[in-house]
Structure formats: structure tokens, C-alpha cells
Scaffold this active site. Structure first.
Site, PDB file in Angstrom:
ATOM      1  N   GLY A   1     -11.747   0.564 -40.565  1.00  0.00           N
ATOM      2  CA  GLY A   1     -10.383   0.726 -40.086  1.00  0.00           C
ATOM      3  C   GLY A   1     -10.174   0.163 -38.702  1.00  0.00           C
ATOM      4  O   GLY A   1      -9.361   0.687 -37.928  1.00  0.00           O
TER       5      GLY A   1
ATOM      6  N   SER B   1     -16.660  -2.748 -42.896  1.00  0.00           N
ATOM      7  CA  SER B   1     -15.824  -3.251 -41.804  1.00  0.00           C
ATOM      8  C   SER B   1     -16.273  -2.638 -40.478  1.00  0.00           C
ATOM      9  O   SER B   1     -17.428  -2.804 -40.087  1.00  0.00           O
ATOM     10  CB  SER B   1     -14.351  -2.970 -42.117  1.00  0.00           C
TER      11      SER B   1
END
Length: 497
Positions: free
Chosen positions: A94, A175
Site C-alpha cells: 500500500g 509491494s
């Protein structure tokens, strides 16, 4: 149906049985005052009901969440296991500013492992990553990483009571979470608390310099008018704090080569060494490593409004390394070899920021004697945003956490799930099977189907239809990169991205 109470070092917890899996949600592992290191929460004597996800870490769109109560984790454990099971410890992504463990329901993976699945929350944005220790707030360095260490410590000390094997923990993340995995794996504090690691879509730069982190902190304090009173940031209303960070981030993207605002920081204390150096010197040679990415990583960021800052900064970094002529030569090679449905500019940026630095880390680990596997996810899930954008950032993650035959809802991201196509199911099944095999055995596939990444042999596993293996470093594009790297005396692709 409620589970029996399970003891932990803080107090007993009760979860819920979901078919063949027990779920314990919102289990607190720490608490923290703003900009202070996390500490154990108050213990409890009566069984605590843990059947709902805990509070999200404060983030844009959820700034009303209680700061001190956001450090919780979720556990899914198969019912009736006859032996301690391997553990998947997952760190969400995120961009270091959004997300949470509630977006990842581990029931399906737990049942099909069988394995114990753990997802965690950690502090985000300025609350987890703003480095203020050089501005009078002594503990404010790498707080999010310290939160993650606290969660890993909790799992190591408690997971046996939930059917997990504390000596069979796999660190995993996607991520921003993948960056956290790469940093966390190299820390002395994490030694002997995990045995393998999986990083999906780790950004090219996995670590931030202390100098740049100090510059970010200085700019945020200036933006808030607190240069002479930095301690007042501890009581700053969250909407005002996050708005100031957003403004600073936009300016950094325009004014600096990096453009990065948050991430793990090479502070010399929590993170004593550059993670890539730790992989390179063989310290982690006994840790099997799986590194993955998605084919069209950058499409999502190009299509955001406005385009994400990493677009400008990645092009700027490539031009700074190779010059305008080198950039033009690279872009021409991509245009001349582009698929009919491929954006050459996006493909170049995806290689520069994601694929090539990931392969470089694989080379470092392999050269040091470590077992490493490299993959790319080429399948387009029949789910937005991937249906319209292709296998962009997060496509693999959507399939990894699917409850076949359906994609799951992502409540924090506000993304709905839905039915999967036969192609989705085929690729997701292979991806999940590989992950669970890796968690169980330390290898994601049988050797013949997916060989290790070696110094003299660089296989890249393609998750698509069909699953297949290609050489990573061949073709016109790779030759141009190699020639430009030699001309610029750049020893690593990581230096570019």
C-alpha cells in the site's frame, strides 16, 4: 461456532470456526503512542473474543481509527492438524501509506496448505515512517519496521498454541510489504525467527538513505510550521498531518531524484546495513528466496490521476545514469520490439523500477550461494482494475488470496471480488500451489518445472497460460541495458532504479 480459548503470552483468545479453519482476528500484539516504539499491550485474564478485524492503521480515508489500537494480527489455522504446521507471515502493501491485514483472508490458503496464515497491521504514513529522532523525538526511527518485528516476535512466541511451527516461518509481503520483507530478513533482530522469504513486486529501491529521510522530516515540520517546536507534531490532528505529508510528497517528486517519501531507512540502528549488501555477503545464504513481479507493473501508476510520482522519478533516474541519448536508445529498443498490446514506455519503466532490480537481488543471493527463484505474473485476472489494465501491480496478489472459484473482497481498498474465469482458476491454482509448496518445503516447484536462478543460468517462471520458463536476460532490450550499464560503469541495475 466459537473456538476453545487459546492461551497467549498476553492472555487467552477465542476465535471462530469457519468450516475446517479456525480464525482469530484482531489479536493485539502491541500498542504504541504516536512516534514511540511499540510495547506489549496490557495483559488480560478473561478470554478475549477475537472474531472481528482490529482497527486499521490510520491512513487516508480512515483517519478516524485509534492510533494506539491498530497493532493487531489475524490468524487462520486448520482444524484437526496432527502436527505443527508451517507458517506464512504476510506483510501487506500500500505504498507505505494504506492497507491492512483485513484485506487478506487467509482461510482458503490455510485449509489447502495445510498451513497457518498470519496477516498483520503496522503503522503507516508519517506515523510509521517519518524519521524524527534527529529532531528531538528519540525513538522515532523505522517505527513500522519495529512494529513488524514485534509482530514476528509475537508469532515466534505464540504460534505453536495455534497449531503453527515457530521454526517454519516464511516471511512474505507484496509491494511495500515486499520492501519490508527484504529489510526485515537482513536484521539481526529477526535472526532465527524465519527460514525462508517471499517478496512480490518489491520496488527497485528497497531502502532509503538516512539523509533523505531527514530531508523528508525537515520538510514536513516546515510545512506544519513546527521547525522550532518539532515536539508539537505528537499532538497534531491527523488530517492536518497527513495533508502536509501529501503536499511535501508532491514537491519531492518534482524536486529530487528519488521522489520517495516513506520506506525502511538505513538508519544505522534498526537497519544497520544496506539489505542488498547483506544478501551479497552470504549472511542469508541458508534462506530460500522467491522474488516475483507482474508483467505490466507500471500501467496502474501511469493510469492514476495524476500519474504516480514514480513515473517521473524513474525516467529521471534512468536519464541521470545513461544520459538523454541512452534513454532515447533504450526507448527505441522497446518500441521496436513491443507487442501489439504493449506500451513501450510503460514496459521500459517497469523494467527499470521493478524487474531488473529484482533480478539483480536474485543474482546477489545466488552468487552468495543462496537458493532463489524468480517469477513474473503475466495473467490478466478478470477483475478490475486488471480486466482493463492487464497484469499490472497487484494482479498476482489478487490471485494468491482468491478463494477459488472467487476473488475476495478487499474492504480497505474498496475493491469487490467476484467469480473467476476458468483461466483465472488455472493460473491461481498454480500460483497458490507454488506458494504453499514454498512455505512447506522451501522450493516453489519441482526442479524440472522451475529450476533455481543461478549465476550461469537465469530462468524466469511465467505464471500465465500455460505456466512456462524463459531466460530472464536475453533479447534486444537486455543487450541494450547491458551495453549502457558497461558504458556508465554501473555495477548493478539497483543503482538505476
Amino acid at each position: 461456532m466459537l473456538t476453545n480459548a487459546v492461551p497467549t503470552t498476553l492472555g487467552p483468545v477465542i476465535g471462530a470456526e469457519q468450516g475446517h479453519v479456525r480464525a482469530f482476528k484482531g489479536v493485539p500484539f502491541a500498542t504504541a503512542r504516536r512516534f514511540a516504539k511499540a510495547t506489549p499491550p496490557a495483559a488480560w485474564a478473561e478470554p478475549r473474543r477475537c472474531m472481528e478485524y482490529g482497527a486499521y492503521a490510520p491512513q487516508p480515508g480512515h483517519l478516524d481509527q485509534p492510533e494506539e489500537a491498530c497493532l493487531s494480527l489475524n490468524i487462520w489455522s486448520p482444524v484437526g492438524a496432527d502436527r505443527p504446521l508451517p507458517v506464512l507471515f504476510f506483510i501487506h502493501g500500500g505504498a507505505f501509506v494504506t492497507g491492512g491485514g483485513a484485506d487478506y483472508d487467509g482461510a482458503f490458503l490455510a485449509a489447502h496448505g495445510p498451513a497457518v496464515i498470519v496477516t498483520i497491521n503496522y503503522r503507516l504514513g508519517p506515523l510509521g515512517f517519518l524519521q524524527l529522532h534527529r529532531h528531538g523525538l528519540g525513538e522515532a526511527n523505522n517505527l513500522a519496521l519495529q512494529d513488524t518485528l514485534a509482530a514476528l516476535d509475537w508469532v515466534h512466541g505464540n504460534i505453536a498454541n495455534f497449531g503453527g511451527d515457530p521454526d517454519q516461518v516464511t516471511l512474505s509481503g507484496q509491494s511495500a510489504g515486499a520492501s519490508m520483507v527484504i529489510a526485515l530478513a537482513t536484521l539481526p533482530q529477526a535472526k532465527d525467527k524465519f527460514i525462508r522469504a517471499l517478496a512480490l513486486s518489491a520496488p527497485g529501491r528497497n531502502i532509503m538513505s538516512a539523509g533523505h529521510a531527514d530531508e523528508v522530516a525537515r520538510r514536513v515540520l516546515d510545512e506544519l510550521g513546527l521547525a522550532r517546536d518539532p515536539g508539537a507534531i505528537a499532538s497534531m490532528p491527523l488530517p492536518k498531518l497527513f495533508a502536509a505529508v501529501e503536499r511535501v510528497g508532491r514537491r519531492l517528486a518534482d524536486e529530487t531524484v528519488s521522489g520517495t517519501v516513506f520506506g525502511p531507512v538505513l538508519d544505522g540502528t534498526v537497519v544497520p546495513r544496506e539489505p542488498r549488501d547483506v544478501f551479497a555477503d552470504g549472511t542469508l545464504r541458508d534462506i530460500p528466496l522467491w522474488l516475483g513481479s507482474c508483467r505490466d507493473e507500471m500501467v496502474m501508476f501511469l493510469k492514476s490521476t495524476p500519474p504516480a510520482a514514480m513515473i517521473r522519478t524513474t525516467e529521471r533516474q534512468v536519464r541521470a545514469r545513461f544520459g538523454d541519448a541512452g534513454w532515447d536508445r533504450l526507448l527505441a529498443s522497446y518500441r521496436n520490439t513491443a507487442r501489439a498490446d504493449e506500451d513501450a514506455y510503460e514496459a521500459l519503466l517497469s523494467d527499470a523500477f521493478w524487474h531488473r532490480p529484482t533480478a539483480d537481488l536474485a543474482r546477489l543471493h545466488a552468487a552468495a550461494g543462496g537458493a532463489v527463484w524468480l517469477s513474473r505474473f503475466d495473467h490478466r485476472p478478470a477483475l478490475e482494475p486488471f480486466l482493463s489494465q492487464g497484469p499490472t501491480h497487484g494482479a498476482d496478489n489478487a490471485c494468491l488470496w482468491a478463494h477459488l472459484p472467487d476473488f475476495v473482497d478487499r474492504p480497505i481498498l474498496k475493491r469487490k471480488g467476484g467469480p473467476m474465469t476458468p483461466a483465472d482458476i488455472e493460473v491461481a491454482t498454480r500460483f497458490q500451489t507454488s506458494l504453499l509448496r514454498f512455505v512447506t518445503s522451501g522450493a516453489p516447484d519441482v526442479v524440472e518445472a522451475w529450476p533455481r536462478f543461478e549465476p550461469d543460468n537465469e530462468p524466469l517462471a511465467i505464471f500465465g497460460q500455460p505456466f512456462h520458463i524463459v531466460p530472464f536476460n536475453e533479447g534486444v532490450r537486455s543487450r541494450v541495458w547491458a551495453e549502457l550499464l558497461v558504458q556508465s560503469n554501473a555495477p548493478q541495475d539497483a543503482a538505476i532504479a
